[in-house]
Design a protein around this motif. Sequence first.
Motif, short mmCIF file in Angstrom:
data_model
loop_
_atom_site.label_atom_id
_atom_site.label_comp_id
_atom_site.label_asym_id
_atom_site.label_seq_id
_atom_site.Cartn_x
_atom_site.Cartn_y
_atom_site.Cartn_z
N HIS A 108 0.82 -1.21 0.00
CA HIS A 108 0.00 0.00 0.00
C HIS A 108 0.86 1.26 0.00
O HIS A 108 0.50 2.25 -0.65
CB HIS A 108 -0.97 0.00 1.18
CG HIS A 108 -2.07 -1.01 1.03
ND1 HIS A 108 -3.00 -0.95 0.03
CD2 HIS A 108 -2.38 -2.11 1.76
CE1 HIS A 108 -3.84 -1.97 0.12
NE2 HIS A 108 -3.47 -2.70 1.17
N LYS A 109 1.99 1.24 0.67
CA LYS A 109 2.90 2.39 0.62
C LYS A 109 3.42 2.59 -0.80
O LYS A 109 3.50 3.72 -1.28
CB LYS A 109 4.07 2.19 1.58
CG LYS A 109 3.75 2.47 3.02
CD LYS A 109 4.99 2.31 3.89
CE LYS A 109 4.68 2.62 5.34
NZ LYS A 109 5.86 2.45 6.21
N LEU A 110 3.77 1.49 -1.46
CA LEU A 110 4.26 1.57 -2.83
C LEU A 110 3.18 2.11 -3.76
O LEU A 110 3.45 2.93 -4.63
CB LEU A 110 4.73 0.19 -3.29
CG LEU A 110 5.40 0.12 -4.65
CD1 LEU A 110 6.68 0.94 -4.64
CD2 LEU A 110 5.72 -1.32 -5.01
N GLN A 111 1.94 1.66 -3.56
CA GLN A 111 0.83 2.17 -4.36
C GLN A 111 0.65 3.67 -4.14
O GLN A 111 0.44 4.41 -5.09
CB GLN A 111 -0.47 1.45 -3.98
CG GLN A 111 -0.77 0.25 -4.81
CD GLN A 111 -2.18 -0.27 -4.55
OE1 GLN A 111 -2.73 -0.09 -3.47
NE2 GLN A 111 -2.74 -0.91 -5.54
N ASN A 112 0.71 4.10 -2.88
CA ASN A 112 0.57 5.53 -2.59
C ASN A 112 1.68 6.34 -3.22
O ASN A 112 1.44 7.43 -3.76
CB ASN A 112 0.52 5.77 -1.08
CG ASN A 112 -0.79 5.36 -0.46
OD1 ASN A 112 -1.79 5.22 -1.15
ND2 ASN A 112 -0.80 5.17 0.85
N GLN A 113 2.91 5.83 -3.20
CA GLN A 113 4.03 6.53 -3.84
C GLN A 113 3.81 6.61 -5.34
O GLN A 113 4.07 7.64 -5.95
CB GLN A 113 5.34 5.82 -3.54
CG GLN A 113 5.82 5.98 -2.12
CD GLN A 113 7.07 5.16 -1.83
OE1 GLN A 113 7.51 4.37 -2.67
NE2 GLN A 113 7.63 5.35 -0.65
N GLN A 114 3.31 5.53 -5.93
CA GLN A 114 3.07 5.53 -7.36
C GLN A 114 1.96 6.52 -7.72
O GLN A 114 2.07 7.23 -8.71
CB GLN A 114 2.69 4.12 -7.82
CG GLN A 114 2.61 3.96 -9.31
CD GLN A 114 2.35 2.52 -9.72
OE1 GLN A 114 2.06 1.68 -8.89
NE2 GLN A 114 2.46 2.24 -11.00
N GLU A 116 1.24 9.22 -6.05
CA GLU A 116 1.83 10.56 -5.89
C GLU A 116 2.69 10.91 -7.10
O GLU A 116 2.64 12.04 -7.60
CB GLU A 116 2.66 10.62 -4.61
CG GLU A 116 1.85 10.66 -3.34
CD GLU A 116 2.72 10.67 -2.08
OE1 GLU A 116 3.94 10.91 -2.20
OE2 GLU A 116 2.17 10.44 -1.00
N VAL A 117 3.48 9.96 -7.58
CA VAL A 117 4.33 10.22 -8.74
C VAL A 117 3.46 10.52 -9.96
O VAL A 117 3.73 11.46 -10.71
CB VAL A 117 5.27 9.02 -9.00
CG1 VAL A 117 5.92 9.10 -10.37
CG2 VAL A 117 6.32 8.93 -7.91
N ASN A 120 1.93 13.94 -9.59
CA ASN A 120 2.95 14.97 -9.84
C ASN A 120 3.27 15.06 -11.32
O ASN A 120 3.43 16.16 -11.86
CB ASN A 120 4.23 14.66 -9.05
CG ASN A 120 4.06 14.89 -7.57
OD1 ASN A 120 3.16 15.58 -7.13
ND2 ASN A 120 4.93 14.28 -6.78
#
Length: 157
Positions: A108-114, A116-117, A120
């Motif tokens: 889920h952290k990786l999904q959230n980072q993706q 966000e990217v 952006n």
Amino acid sequence: MIYGRCAACKSQRRRCPSDCIFSPYFPANDPQRFAYVHKIYGGSNVGKMLQQLPEYLREQAVNTLYLEARCRIQDPVYGCVGIVSKLYQQIHDTEAELAKIQTQIAYHKLQNQQIEVESNFNALSTVDAETNLNFLPTQSNSMEQFQWPNQVPNLFN
């Protein structure tokens, strides 16, 4: 001096001497405690064990004997080992569940980072598109109004 007999002396139907080795550890108000120990280890064996131990270790030894005897009576096959095995299984199951949850958190952290990217990138793309719109020709300076010379001079003659 203890008034009356301890649980061990009552169980063995004998008079409780003033220096009874059982009386501090098997009080008269808890006869079941001695009954469990007696059933598994035997009264004379427990007495011999207690006499061989220093006085400061006797209470701990009696508590251990009682726990092991109670477990052996409740589960004659496995006794305390059954309890230990169940606890190890619970630890193993809990560790496996923890690893699974940690994997889900990382996912889920990786999904959230993706996300966000991507957001952006989309924001930058929108800004770039707006910036590029300013460089596009408008009606005043369009390509159609631009006059090319009819002939380009030959500079290599």
